[in-house]
Design a protein around this motif. Structure first.
Motif, short mmCIF file in Angstrom:
data_model
loop_
_atom_site.label_atom_id
_atom_site.label_comp_id
_atom_site.label_asym_id
_atom_site.label_seq_id
_atom_site.Cartn_x
_atom_site.Cartn_y
_atom_site.Cartn_z
N TRP A 1 12.88 44.23 27.61
CA TRP A 1 12.64 45.51 27.87
C TRP A 1 13.06 46.26 29.29
O TRP A 1 13.88 47.21 29.34
CB TRP A 1 11.10 46.22 27.27
CG TRP A 1 10.89 47.28 28.00
CD1 TRP A 1 11.19 48.66 27.19
CD2 TRP A 1 10.10 47.72 29.02
NE1 TRP A 1 10.45 49.73 28.04
CE2 TRP A 1 10.08 49.06 29.10
CE3 TRP A 1 9.76 46.90 30.31
CZ2 TRP A 1 9.36 49.87 30.18
CZ3 TRP A 1 8.93 47.57 31.19
CH2 TRP A 1 9.11 48.97 31.30
N ALA A 2 12.61 45.47 30.27
CA ALA A 2 12.72 45.78 31.56
C ALA A 2 14.27 45.83 31.83
O ALA A 2 14.82 46.64 32.48
CB ALA A 2 11.91 44.63 32.42
N GLU A 3 15.00 44.59 31.62
CA GLU A 3 16.34 44.49 31.56
C GLU A 3 17.16 45.92 30.93
O GLU A 3 18.17 46.44 31.58
CB GLU A 3 17.05 43.23 30.99
CG GLU A 3 16.61 42.05 31.76
CD GLU A 3 16.97 40.82 31.30
OE1 GLU A 3 17.85 40.94 30.59
OE2 GLU A 3 16.64 39.63 31.82
N SER A 4 16.70 46.15 29.83
CA SER A 4 17.47 47.29 29.11
C SER A 4 17.15 48.58 29.83
O SER A 4 18.15 49.45 29.92
CB SER A 4 17.12 47.32 27.80
OG SER A 4 17.37 48.66 26.86
N VAL A 5 16.00 48.66 30.23
CA VAL A 5 15.73 50.07 30.83
C VAL A 5 16.50 50.23 32.17
O VAL A 5 16.86 51.23 32.42
CB VAL A 5 14.04 50.47 31.07
CG1 VAL A 5 13.83 51.28 31.91
CG2 VAL A 5 13.55 50.22 29.54
N ARG A 6 16.40 49.10 32.93
CA ARG A 6 16.99 49.33 34.29
C ARG A 6 18.30 49.61 34.11
O ARG A 6 19.11 50.20 35.16
CB ARG A 6 16.74 47.81 35.12
CG ARG A 6 15.31 47.80 35.66
CD ARG A 6 15.49 46.55 36.81
NE ARG A 6 14.12 46.17 37.10
CZ ARG A 6 13.51 45.13 36.66
NH1 ARG A 6 14.12 44.29 35.93
NH2 ARG A 6 12.21 44.83 36.99
N ALA A 7 19.12 49.04 33.24
CA ALA A 7 20.46 49.31 33.05
C ALA A 7 20.61 50.72 32.91
O ALA A 7 22.06 51.12 32.98
CB ALA A 7 21.05 48.40 31.85
N ARG A 8 19.65 51.56 32.11
CA ARG A 8 20.07 52.82 32.05
C ARG A 8 19.47 53.92 33.28
O ARG A 8 19.53 55.27 32.84
CB ARG A 8 19.32 53.16 30.62
CG ARG A 8 20.02 52.56 29.76
CD ARG A 8 19.74 53.02 28.21
NE ARG A 8 18.14 53.13 28.23
CZ ARG A 8 17.49 52.32 27.26
NH1 ARG A 8 18.13 50.87 27.13
NH2 ARG A 8 16.16 52.40 27.31
N LEU A 9 18.95 53.39 34.16
CA LEU A 9 18.45 54.22 35.07
C LEU A 9 19.13 54.40 36.52
O LEU A 9 19.96 53.44 36.86
CB LEU A 9 16.88 53.74 35.50
CG LEU A 9 15.91 53.69 34.34
CD1 LEU A 9 14.77 52.82 35.06
CD2 LEU A 9 15.85 54.98 33.86
N GLY A 10 19.16 55.57 36.85
CA GLY A 10 20.02 55.67 38.24
C GLY A 10 18.98 55.69 39.35
O GLY A 10 17.82 55.62 39.51
N PRO A 11 19.75 56.11 40.59
CA PRO A 11 19.16 55.88 42.03
C PRO A 11 18.00 56.70 42.19
O PRO A 11 17.22 56.62 42.90
CB PRO A 11 20.04 56.01 42.75
CG PRO A 11 21.18 56.76 42.22
CD PRO A 11 21.10 56.17 40.98
N GLU A 12 17.87 57.87 41.37
CA GLU A 12 16.93 58.90 41.63
C GLU A 12 15.60 58.39 41.36
O GLU A 12 14.43 59.02 41.30
CB GLU A 12 17.21 60.00 40.94
CG GLU A 12 17.15 60.04 39.30
CD GLU A 12 18.42 59.46 38.81
OE1 GLU A 12 18.71 59.34 37.55
OE2 GLU A 12 19.54 59.20 39.56
N MET A 13 15.55 56.90 40.36
CA MET A 13 14.34 56.55 39.90
C MET A 13 13.49 56.05 41.14
O MET A 13 12.09 55.89 41.19
CB MET A 13 14.55 55.38 39.03
CG MET A 13 14.69 55.72 37.75
SD MET A 13 12.99 56.73 36.83
CE MET A 13 11.77 55.29 37.16
N ALA A 14 14.10 55.99 42.46
CA ALA A 14 13.24 55.66 43.36
C ALA A 14 12.09 56.61 43.80
O ALA A 14 11.12 56.26 44.21
CB ALA A 14 14.22 55.65 44.79
N LEU A 15 11.98 57.93 43.32
CA LEU A 15 11.23 58.78 43.46
C LEU A 15 10.12 58.43 42.63
O LEU A 15 8.59 58.41 42.96
CB LEU A 15 11.57 60.20 42.98
CG LEU A 15 12.87 60.86 43.80
CD1 LEU A 15 13.20 62.31 43.31
CD2 LEU A 15 12.35 60.84 45.26
N LEU A 16 10.07 57.92 41.32
CA LEU A 16 8.81 57.60 40.68
C LEU A 16 8.48 56.42 41.22
O LEU A 16 7.25 55.82 40.88
CB LEU A 16 9.38 57.53 39.23
CG LEU A 16 9.74 58.77 38.58
CD1 LEU A 16 9.89 58.85 36.95
CD2 LEU A 16 8.53 59.96 38.84
#
Length: 252
Positions: free
Chosen positions: A45-60
């Motif tokens: 799950w973690a690998e799949s989710v990380r592949a779809r997230l952009g750099p703006e995730m640094a906020l969360l």
């Protein structure tokens, strides 16, 4: 973590919940995504989710440090849908959110300047920063939890039904005593998290240290299972609304 002193009236108010809603799982999943102690079941799950997230995730990510994840559970409260939860988050009082953000300050020292600036604006009540928070959570949920929520909900319903059978057969005593290894029930004290592993006075010749006790003062205690990794159960309490219950989040 913590300890609750429960009398007969408090025990009568203990109740089970299927879940605190998809927002709570979304928030917990952020910590699971960052944790190195994540269970092997979540690696794919973690690998799949990380592949779809952009750099703006640094906020969360800034809101979910491994040392002390932000408690937005009590800021938002129970919500049946992610849309309802995000409406609650957008309308939450600035002071309530600021109190939670204050706990993050030590963990932000290594964050990028633009992340620290955003958290500062959020703490100051900036509406654009609040809308950005809501938008980022919505985007993240659609990738990380939304596609799996149906299966997660069924798992949580099965967990709640299992606990309800235990309580029906053995009462609240058996329910609390068998809830999780990180919970210790020794009438009238319920120890949670690290407190459950504090040595008892006199054990092995060690006087031990008694954890500080919290008294519910009329609040109920809600037991809430969670799918995403919790290294140990967590006791949540709203400091803004004294009518809200204590919430014990535990791994399903």
């Amino acid at each position: 973590m913590g300890s609750l002193l429960l009398n007969a009236e408090d025990l009568a108010k203990v109740r089970l919940s299927t879940s605190w809603g998809p927002f709570t799982e979304t928030l917990l999943s952020l910590s699971a995504l960052r944790s190195r102690r994540r269970s092997a079941l979540l690696d794919g799950w973690a690998e799949s989710v990380r592949a779809r997230l952009g750099p703006e995730m640094a906020l969360l990510y800034a809101l979910a440090p491994a040392c002390a994840p932000l408690d937005l559970h009590t800021v938002v409260g129970p919500a049946s849908s992610i849309g309802e939860a995000l409406e609650f988050l957008e309308r939450a009082p600035d002071e309530q959110l600021r109190r939670e953000l204050d706990f993050l300050r030590p963990s932000l020292e290594r964050s990028a300047p633009w992340v620290r600036s955003w958290v500062r604006d959020l703490s100051d009540g900036d509406r654009r920063a609040r809308r950005e928070l809501v938008t980022r959570f919505d985007d993240y949920h659609q990738h990380a939890v939304g596609p799996y929520w149906g299966a997660m909900r069924r798992h949580l319903e099965a967990e709640a039904a299992h606990r309800a059978r235990i309580m029906a057969e053995g009462g609240v005593d058996r329910l609390l005593a068998t809830l999780h290894p990180g919970v210790r029930w020794r009438t009238p004290v319920l120890d949670i998290g690290q407190s459950a592993r504090t040595p008892l006075p006199g054990a092995n010749g060690d006087p031990g240290l008694e954890p500080p006790l919290k008294v519910p003062d009329g609040r109920s205690l809600v037991l809430v299972p969670a799918v995403f990794d919790l290294h140990e159960p967590h006791l949540l309490l709203s400091s803004a609304d004294e009518t809200l219950p204590y919430v014990l989040l535990y791994p399903a």
